[in-house]
Design an enzyme around this catalytic site. Structure first.
Site, PDB file in Angstrom:
ATOM      1  CD  GLU A  53      -0.956  26.004 -10.147  1.00 40.50           C
ATOM      2  OE1 GLU A  53      -1.000  27.213  -9.829  1.00 40.50           O
ATOM      3  OE2 GLU A  53      -1.865  25.191  -9.869  1.00 40.50           O
ATOM      4  CG  PHE A 115     -14.809  23.265 -13.219  1.00 38.15           C
ATOM      5  CD1 PHE A 115     -14.990  24.552 -12.724  1.00 38.15           C
ATOM      6  CD2 PHE A 115     -14.009  22.396 -12.495  1.00 38.15           C
ATOM      7  CE1 PHE A 115     -14.391  24.958 -11.543  1.00 38.15           C
ATOM      8  CE2 PHE A 115     -13.406  22.788 -11.307  1.00 38.15           C
ATOM      9  CZ  PHE A 115     -13.599  24.083 -10.834  1.00 38.15           C
ATOM     10  CD  GLN A 116     -10.133  23.858 -11.924  1.00 34.65           C
ATOM     11  OE1 GLN A 116      -9.807  22.692 -11.869  1.00 34.65           O
ATOM     12  NE2 GLN A 116      -9.823  24.743 -10.970  1.00 34.65           N
ATOM     13  CE  LYS A 165     -10.031  13.041 -13.355  1.00 37.07           C
ATOM     14  NZ  LYS A 165     -10.811  13.713 -12.322  1.00 37.07           N
ATOM     15  CG  MET A 484      16.278  48.155 -13.887  1.00 41.38           C
ATOM     16  SD  MET A 484      17.946  48.828 -14.041  1.00 41.38           S
ATOM     17  CE  MET A 484      18.921  47.330 -14.018  1.00 41.38           C
TER      18      MET A 484
HETATM   19  C1  LIG Z   1       7.146  40.228 -13.762  1.00 39.10           C
HETATM   20  C2  LIG Z   1       7.794  41.541 -14.039  1.00 39.10           C
HETATM   21  N1  LIG Z   1       7.081  42.686 -13.928  1.00 39.10           N
HETATM   22  C3  LIG Z   1       7.670  43.870 -14.179  1.00 39.10           C
HETATM   23  C4  LIG Z   1       8.987  43.945 -14.545  1.00 39.10           C
HETATM   24  C5  LIG Z   1       9.643  45.309 -14.838  1.00 39.10           C
HETATM   25  N2  LIG Z   1      10.728  45.545 -13.879  1.00 39.10           N
HETATM   26  C6  LIG Z   1      12.028  45.305 -14.144  1.00 39.10           C
HETATM   27  S1  LIG Z   1      13.040  45.577 -12.854  1.00 39.10           S
HETATM   28  C7  LIG Z   1      11.756  46.072 -11.885  1.00 39.10           C
HETATM   29  C8  LIG Z   1      11.990  46.486 -10.472  1.00 39.10           C
HETATM   30  C9  LIG Z   1      12.494  45.399  -9.631  1.00 39.10           C
HETATM   31  O1  LIG Z   1      12.565  45.827  -8.291  1.00 39.10           O
HETATM   32  P1  LIG Z   1      13.357  44.970  -7.222  1.00 39.10           P
HETATM   33  O2  LIG Z   1      13.021  43.543  -7.365  1.00 39.10           O
HETATM   34  O3  LIG Z   1      13.164  45.571  -5.885  1.00 39.10           O
HETATM   35  O4  LIG Z   1      14.838  45.119  -7.727  1.00 39.10           O
HETATM   36  P2  LIG Z   1      15.794  46.417  -7.655  1.00 39.10           P
HETATM   37  O5  LIG Z   1      15.849  46.961  -9.048  1.00 39.10           O
HETATM   38  O6  LIG Z   1      15.205  47.375  -6.680  1.00 39.10           O
HETATM   39  O7  LIG Z   1      17.094  45.855  -7.208  1.00 39.10           O
HETATM   40  C10 LIG Z   1      10.560  46.026 -12.596  1.00 39.10           C
HETATM   41  C11 LIG Z   1       9.250  46.425 -12.067  1.00 39.10           C
HETATM   42  C12 LIG Z   1       9.668  42.720 -14.675  1.00 39.10           C
HETATM   43  N3  LIG Z   1      10.938  42.670 -15.041  1.00 39.10           N
HETATM   44  N4  LIG Z   1       9.063  41.542 -14.386  1.00 39.10           N
END
Ligand SMILES: Cc1ncc(C[n+]2csc(CCOP(=O)(O)OP(=O)(O)O)c2C)c(N)n1
Ligand SMILES: [Mg+2]
Length: 592
Positions: A53, A115-116, A165, A484
């Site tokens: 979803e 349920f749900q 529902k 990042m």
């Molecule tokens: C759902 C979620 N969980 C954690 C984060 C924290 N976070 C920000 S950037 C990142 C790393 C992203 O890695 P990737 O998609 O490989 O991108 P890159 O920075 O390597 O280009 C994380 C864990 C987030 N922004 N969103």
């Protein structure tokens, strides 16, 4: 008609032509009603089914962002609804209009841990623009219509309909018109719509502009949401005022135009941030001084003697930064009022010295990277794609370094081409958003620039792309980890890469794409192959997947650290910093 049929008829009346969603027990009557509606009307409201979803939520958001129309998602109760919390909050934070319809357990079972069952009104109440739990079936029709009205008017946002529902199965009369009385909200909307910029306010703003030597427009997502990009371009063009945009405002002006100073902020262009440092008059249009822009509020635009702020949301005025002039109203009308004033008064100023200064900033502090590196630099990947797409493609992203590189190195000629999770920064946004965007804009090239970690979050949606044979192009910039996060760990945690390195992970992205039916699924490891493969990839007629193994240590520059002012911006090895280079106008206050 049944409640379900009434709901679907209102969707049709509202112009809905695509629904993103996943079925389940508590929403079955509405799914059945959509099926029968499509049987009767020649599949005019196709259902796009995601793997999860959350995917449907971001598809609806991608649809809304790309088209400016309300996106619609349809899910079951309990887990179906709770899987939608993240996209709903994401839409709220980026002001994106969607209507989410959730099935709910029958009214008599609500509160029994049926349920749900999940407490959707209380969960979503905290994250949505508005939530309706429909307990009186006689109000169903008016409520659905009102949900669309609330989603798209004022500051746009997500509206959730929780439909038990028994309300779906109720039988009653379809009226074909009628909305809920929401007098307070409508009064506010009426005031906004009627709000003209008073002559005296125009005079005050132009009085400030007439003494300004270095005026700058700071434009945010509000300009795009308002459909006011054309008016902004006219305003900036007629008055010859340069523009920086936020991440959400990218595309409000053509990034390749002479007056565009591109993106400001934490990872903004150095020249954009220097322009903010140097400006003496700042016009904030549909922007909110977010912490990624004004990390240090007191130091933001330190030389601006006059700051003006136009926004549709009164609560944004003075929330972060005290301003000298403000107006709450519709962006298009406000800009037209200002333009009209400028024309009537024949307002003209010679800001050519400031333009020369901006040009110089752009040249001296241009974006750059190690072009001679043997490793594939991510910036080079984006530049190479950009050479082919020339600011005309829809780009979606995950969250992380790749998102910032895409924001920095792609051109965007028009609004609604740059779709990114800005405020929430939700990893996993890119792929489903690309599906939604492609459904909205079948004519456009849609490219998801994703990270190896971000794409994992909703990788089930690879199959959705091929199931509906959408010609979406997916690029994974693989740096084997949460780049990042690594960048922050290197800067702020002495390089301890706690749980962010994925070099020992064994995922084969190309095989994953192939397993989901991608006929084009290629990995590039050598720099010399890149341009040729990108050409084939972009021109491939169907869904295509490209993994590029990039320099694992590539960083995002410039960077203004959290809480810092732009004077503390680090620009890395390849972008000239003002503190290191002697420029001809070192002290902006002495420029004129
Ligand atoms: C759902 C979620 N969980 C954690 C984060 C924290 N976070 C920000 S950037 C990142 C790393 C992203 O890695 P990737 O998609 O490989 O991108 P890159 O920075 O390597 O280009 C994380 C864990 C987030 N922004 N969103
Ligand atoms: Mg990564």
């Amino acid at each position: 008609m049944s409640g379900a049929d009434i709901l679907v008829q209102v969707l049709a009346d509202e112009g809905v032509d695509t629904i993103f969603g996943y079925s389940g027990g508590a929403i079955l009557p509405i799914y059945d009603a959509v099926f029968r509606f499509n049987e009767e009307h020649g599949a005019s409201m196709p259902l796009i089914v995601p793997a999860n979803e959350q995917g449907a939520g971001f598809m609806a958001a991608g649809f809304a962002r790309a088209s400016g129309r309300v996106g619609v998602a349809l899910v079951t109760s309990g887990p179906g609804a709770t899987n939608m919390v993240t996209p709903v909050r994401d839409c709220m934070a980026d002001s994106v209009p969607i209507v989410l319809i959730c099935g709910q357990v029958p009214t008599t079972a609500i509160g029994t841990d049926a349920f749900q069952e999940a407490p959707v009104p209380s969960i979503m109440g905290a994250v949505a623009k508005h939530v309706f739990l429909i307990t009186d079936p006689a109000k169903l029709e008016a409520t659905v219509r009102t949900a669309f009205e609330i989603a798209r008017t004022g500051r746009p946002g997500p509206v959730v309909l929780d439909v038990p529902k028994d309300v779906q199965n109720w039988r009653g009369v379809f009226h074909g018109s009628g909305r809920l009385p929401i007098p307070g909200y409508r009064q506010r909307m009426k005031r906004l719509e009627a709000s003209k910029l008073p002559e005296a306010a125009c005079a005050d703003l132009f009085a400030a502009l007439s003494v300004a030597k270095r005026p700058l427009i700071y434009a945010g997502g509000g300009v795009i949401n308002a459909g006011a990009s054309a008016e902004l371009r006219e305003f900036s063009g007629r008055l010859q005022i340069p523009v920086v945009t936020t991440l959400m405002g990218i595309g409000a002006v053509d990034t390749t135009s002479a007056l565009s100073m591109r993106m400001l902020g934490m990872h903004g262009a150095a020249f954009a941030n220097y322009a903010v440092e140097d400006c003496d008059c700042l016009l904030a249009f549909g922007a909110r001084f977010d912490d990624r822009v004004a990390g240090n509020v007191a130091k933001f635009a330190p030389q601006a003697k006059f700051i003006a702020h136009i926004d549709i949301d009164a609560s944004e005025i003075g929330k972060v930064k005290r301003v000298n002039w403000s107006h709450v109203g519709l962006m298009t009308e406000a800009l037209l009022d200002l333009l009209d004033y400028a024309k009537r008064k024949d307002f003209q100023r010679d800001w050519s010295a400031w333009h020369r200064h901006c040009d110089e900033l752009r040249t001296k502090h241009a974006m750059n990277f190690d072009r001679d590196s043997d490793l594939i630099q991510p910036y080079y990947v984006i530049e190479s794609i950009n050479k082919l797409t020339r600011g005309e493609a829809i780009i979606t992203t995950g969250v992380g370094q790749h998102q910032m590189w895409a924001a920095q190195y792609f051109d965007f000629c028009s609004p609604r081409l740059w779709l990114t999770s800005g405020s929430m920064g939700t990893m996993g946004f890119g792929l489903p958003a690309a599906v939604g965007a492609q459904m909205a804009r079948r004519d456009r090239l849609v490219i998801d620039i994703d990270g190896d970690a971000s794409i994992r979050m909703n990788i089930g949606e690879l199959e959705t792309v091929t199931t509906y044979d959408l010609p979406v192009k997916i690029v994974v910039l693989n740096n084997f980890g949460d780049g990042m996060v690594k960048q922050w760990q290197k800067l702020f945690h002495k390089g301890r890469l706690s749980a962010s390195d994925k070099s020992l992970h064994t995922k084969d992205f190309v095989k994953a794409a192939q397993a989901d039916g991608f006929k084009f699924a290629v990995r590039v490891e050598k720099k010399s192959d890149l341009e040729r493969v990108i050409e084939e990839f972009i021109h491939f007629p169907g869904p295509a997947f490209l993994e590029v193994l990039i320099d694992r240590d590539a960083g995002v520059y410039p960077m203004v650290g959290p809480g810092q002012g732009y004077d503390e911006m680090i620009t890395g090895e390849h972008i000239a910093s003002r503190t290191e280079v002697v420029i001809s106008v070192p002290d902006a206050s002495e420029m004129f």
